[in-house]
Design a protein around this motif. Structure first.
Motif, PDB file in Angstrom:
ATOM      1  N   ASN A 157       0.858  -1.173   0.000  1.00 38.61           N
ATOM      2  CA  ASN A 157       0.000   0.000   0.000  1.00 38.61           C
ATOM      3  C   ASN A 157       0.897   1.226   0.000  1.00 38.61           C
ATOM      4  O   ASN A 157       1.824   1.316   0.814  1.00 38.61           O
ATOM      5  CB  ASN A 157      -0.904  -0.016   1.237  1.00 38.61           C
ATOM      6  N   VAL A 158       0.622   2.164  -0.898  1.00 41.05           N
ATOM      7  CA  VAL A 158       1.417   3.388  -0.971  1.00 41.05           C
ATOM      8  C   VAL A 158       0.489   4.570  -0.758  1.00 41.05           C
ATOM      9  O   VAL A 158      -0.513   4.720  -1.460  1.00 41.05           O
ATOM     10  CB  VAL A 158       2.138   3.510  -2.337  1.00 41.05           C
ATOM     11  N   LEU A 159       0.831   5.404   0.208  1.00 37.38           N
ATOM     12  CA  LEU A 159       0.066   6.601   0.518  1.00 37.38           C
ATOM     13  C   LEU A 159       0.846   7.804  -0.001  1.00 37.38           C
ATOM     14  O   LEU A 159       1.981   8.045   0.423  1.00 37.38           O
ATOM     15  CB  LEU A 159      -0.152   6.715   2.027  1.00 37.38           C
ATOM     16  N   PHE A 160       0.244   8.553  -0.931  1.00 40.53           N
ATOM     17  CA  PHE A 160       0.913   9.701  -1.547  1.00 40.53           C
ATOM     18  C   PHE A 160       0.431  10.993  -0.905  1.00 40.53           C
ATOM     19  O   PHE A 160      -0.719  11.102  -0.491  1.00 40.53           O
ATOM     20  CB  PHE A 160       0.592   9.751  -3.047  1.00 40.53           C
ATOM     21  N   THR A 161       1.322  11.975  -0.839  1.00 46.83           N
ATOM     22  CA  THR A 161       0.948  13.307  -0.380  1.00 46.83           C
ATOM     23  C   THR A 161       1.073  14.275  -1.553  1.00 46.83           C
ATOM     24  O   THR A 161       1.574  13.920  -2.616  1.00 46.83           O
ATOM     25  CB  THR A 161       1.855  13.772   0.779  1.00 46.83           C
ATOM     26  N   ASN A 162       0.640  15.499  -1.342  1.00 41.78           N
ATOM     27  CA  ASN A 162       0.641  16.493  -2.418  1.00 41.78           C
ATOM     28  C   ASN A 162       2.034  16.974  -2.816  1.00 41.78           C
ATOM     29  O   ASN A 162       2.223  17.478  -3.908  1.00 41.78           O
ATOM     30  CB  ASN A 162      -0.208  17.707  -2.026  1.00 41.78           C
ATOM     31  N   ASP A 163       2.984  16.823  -1.952  1.00 40.57           N
ATOM     32  CA  ASP A 163       4.325  17.355  -2.236  1.00 40.57           C
ATOM     33  C   ASP A 163       5.278  16.269  -2.754  1.00 40.57           C
ATOM     34  O   ASP A 163       6.473  16.305  -2.472  1.00 40.57           O
ATOM     35  CB  ASP A 163       4.903  18.054  -1.010  1.00 40.57           C
TER      36      ASP A 163
END
Length: 86
Positions: free
Chosen positions: A18-24
């Motif tokens: 599972n990969v959680l991405f952020t806006n930056d």
């Protein structure tokens, strides 16, 4: 992830990523592993964390902030001579 498939100590068919991405352009990777009983868990997980970071940052524009590895299960396997790895 290719580095997970290279390891005989990991049952890749039962691995969940599972990969959680952020806006930056940053991400956190969580991996639930099934490992073969008797594998050196701590050293293998440490090695895998570094390989996952390298793999993601080399192949994508993302920076890995954290890698969480969870050993969800240990399994026995039968060797070629019919014995189990206990």
């Amino acid at each position: 992830m290719m580095c997970l498939q290279e390891k005989q100590e990991i049952v890749s068919e039962e691995t969940m990523v599972n990969v959680l991405f952020t806006n930056d352009r940053r991400c956190t990777v969580s991996v639930a592993l099934t490992m073969v009983y008797g594998a050196p868990i701590i050293s293998l997980c440490t090695e895998l964390q570094q390989k996952i970071i390298h793999e993601v940052e080399t192949m994508t524009p993302f920076i890995v902030e954290q890698v969480h590895l969870f050993v969800q299960r240990l399994v026995m396997f039968t060797t070629e001579d019919g014995k189990q790895n206990a």
